[in-house]
Design an enzyme around this catalytic site. Sequence first.
Site, short mmCIF file in Angstrom:
data_model
loop_
_atom_site.label_atom_id
_atom_site.label_comp_id
_atom_site.label_asym_id
_atom_site.label_seq_id
_atom_site.Cartn_x
_atom_site.Cartn_y
_atom_site.Cartn_z
N ASP A 192 0.88 -1.17 0.00
CA ASP A 192 0.00 0.00 0.00
C ASP A 192 0.92 1.22 0.00
O ASP A 192 2.12 1.12 0.32
CB ASP A 192 -0.95 0.00 1.20
CG ASP A 192 -2.13 0.95 0.97
OD1 ASP A 192 -2.06 1.78 0.03
OD2 ASP A 192 -3.12 0.88 1.72
C1 BGC Z 1 -4.90 3.38 -0.11
C2 BGC Z 1 -4.93 2.38 -1.25
C3 BGC Z 1 -4.70 3.07 -2.55
C4 BGC Z 1 -3.35 3.78 -2.48
C5 BGC Z 1 -2.98 4.52 -3.75
C6 BGC Z 1 -3.64 4.23 -0.14
O1 BGC Z 1 -3.73 5.26 0.78
O2 BGC Z 1 -4.99 2.71 1.12
O3 BGC Z 1 -6.17 1.71 -1.27
O4 BGC Z 1 -4.73 2.16 -3.61
O5 BGC Z 1 -3.40 4.74 -1.42
O6 BGC Z 1 -3.79 5.64 -3.93
#
Ligand code: BGC
Length: 755
Positions: free
Chosen positions: A234
């Site tokens: 993530d």
């Molecule tokens: C989120 C993810 C997301 C990623 C990219 C993170 O803060 O938890 O679900 O895909 O950001 O935007």
Amino acid sequence: MTVTQLDVDALVTQLTLEEKASLCLGSDFWHTAGVERLGIPKIMVSDGPHGLRAQLNEADHVGLSGSVPATCFPPAAGIASSWNPDLCETVGKALAREARKWGVSVILGPGINMKRSPLCGRNFEYLSEDPWLAGELARAMVDGVQSLGIGTSVKHYAANNQEDDRLRVSAEVDERTLREIYLPAFERVVTKSQPWTVMCAYNKVNGTYSSEHHWLLTEVLRGEWGFAGAVVSDWGAVHDRVAALAAGLDLEMPPDLQRSAPAIVAAVNEGKLPESVLDETVRRMLRLVSASMPALAERGDFDEAEHHALARKAAHESAVLLKNEGGVLPLMPAAGSTVAVIGEFAQTPRYQGAGSSQVNPTRLDIPLDELKAALGDDVTVTFSAGFGVGRTSDDEKLAAEAVEAARAADHVIAYLGLPSTDESEGFDRRHMDLPANQIALLEALAEVNDRLVVVLANGSSVIMSTWQDKAAAILECWLSGQAAGGAAADLLVGRVNPSGKLAETIPVRLQDNTSYLNFPGDSGFVRYGEGIFIGYRGYDATEREVSYPFGFGLSYTTFAISDLEVSQQGSVEGGDLAVDAAVTVTNTGTTEGAEVVQVYVRDVESSVARPIRELKGFAKVWLQPGESQRVSIGLDERSFAFWSVRLGRWAVEGGEFEIAVGSSSRDLAVSETIKIDAPSIAPPLDADSTLQEWLASSPGRSLLGRLASPLFRDTELIKVIGTMPMRTLANFGMGMAHQKLDELLEDLRGAGKKA
Ligand code: BGC
């Protein structure tokens, strides 16, 4: 056209150590790294789960900056209510077409974390409180996306069930609960659909960051489930790049270019990280890039109008009709009558949630306009805002105007819901209530109109017990994307028959939810104290009344489910158990509609605590009035199994199982009890086994019989001492001395050998 793909094995031998390290990190916020001299291109990844958030110039992971126009399909909380895997697959294909157009190779979704608490700020982005439903819908969506040569990133693995402290908190969760509740949706998608990537969660699981969790990323995901793709972090979930690599994390996003690549190189040079581990990651990254190349070579376009129409269809199926007293819906206003539309959300719709999944929609339906169009020119439609979204100073005036409009109207429809300030990625809710100004408005409207229709827009469930008796009809639309307004109008006037079913329970009170005492945790820990009893498993076990049960949803027609026949083939011992539950479902009303046939399994008697019922299969069936269809739903060994902590594997305990089939978890029209034979899973007797355990087994009983001790025949005494291990009884000299116990154990082993 032939598309060049990468010769992965050859490339691994040609890459320098530094180049290999660079491939384990992105090159910027949304791109992987390329190696120009060897013709390895960069690929782009983008959110999101219900519509593309491709940022071609800007970059952020919280939805602040712009992104390309994309169709906003219903977020997960909405589309999950469709209980329709085919629809999810079709939407997946549409997402892939949009990704292809913009040159995006991997879509960062779907989000399949369990809705442990109704308070999780990101529940709108998650599918269900039930792992089977979530896994099945996500599998279909992944199949859809990947069928067009675009990858997915199933997220957030694992136990990311809250937003508060999500970057640090440790989810303290026992293995059985992980295996039965928090992992199965991932397991199903991985084993059935091989997503190109899996995204690890931010949080720790039992003290270890998900990004560094060898058991999760390597032993379970790859070793047990056979995941062949790449694990992506993530955004910002990596803390120690080398530890993460060793645990099985392939791609760090966004990259920490200053520290991570040099750390990997140093670790290999110093012998702290075997180069073979790095090579495996490089191979997985190259395979990912290679798989992306055909779609990049032939990008294509999509038809905005067609995708909007699909978004509308998906929104139809996302809505759940919770209440419809006196058949107030569908709305059939006489020519010349007046419909009062009330609620700011009718002109400023709430249709998606905030954060990384936020889409820049290609178009946006205005519910009021759509309803006017659906009602036609013979009906007068008035509008009053009724409340301010996020403002309260004008509320009394707005409510008074709305009440006057309602008084003057023949039909009243109130568009209520949660303001975006109440739910978002990044924070959890503190309560489940609709804003007070909306409840006050609703009460005032009910005073002047006893056939009030409430249309709801909210991503996470809201408490209805405090006001539901004031409304004649409640249509829960969730957040259902850019075509939510048109879809709601279609449903309200009966152009489309509601067919959604709740993918999560709506409790009477927040306090009834079993995670209540342990959410969101504190001091860096959140204890999953309720174990496997989340969602309906919890409300059922604690015998709570609920406002609307899991699986519930009304229709403008009625259905009957009858004639359950259960057949059993194969066996647990042979590893090929197959049970089939067949029912007849009939449309007993006068309108075409769809029913979701749901199959729940219960282990009637078990040596471990098990839920009263668990969803193990479902099918959505469309029927004309009067039409019947025979529906058969297959169950396998896993449908009856629990995770045995003692055996470290799934186990079926032989005995009776109830199979109940119906239209919701609390409306099970037909059921049948079957007997399943399975090898005993009772632990072998030893000195640590209790007296009761010895007495419960036939060799144990006969050996104890030989001792002829009155203690072991005294049923009252056995109640008291029966829970003592044999070793303890021998310590106390109760019924036998140690030497006697040793002899019994010896005989037991002998008997075992003979058998
Ligand atoms: C989120 C993810 C997301 C990623 C990219 C993170 O803060 O938890 O679900 O895909 O950001 O935007």
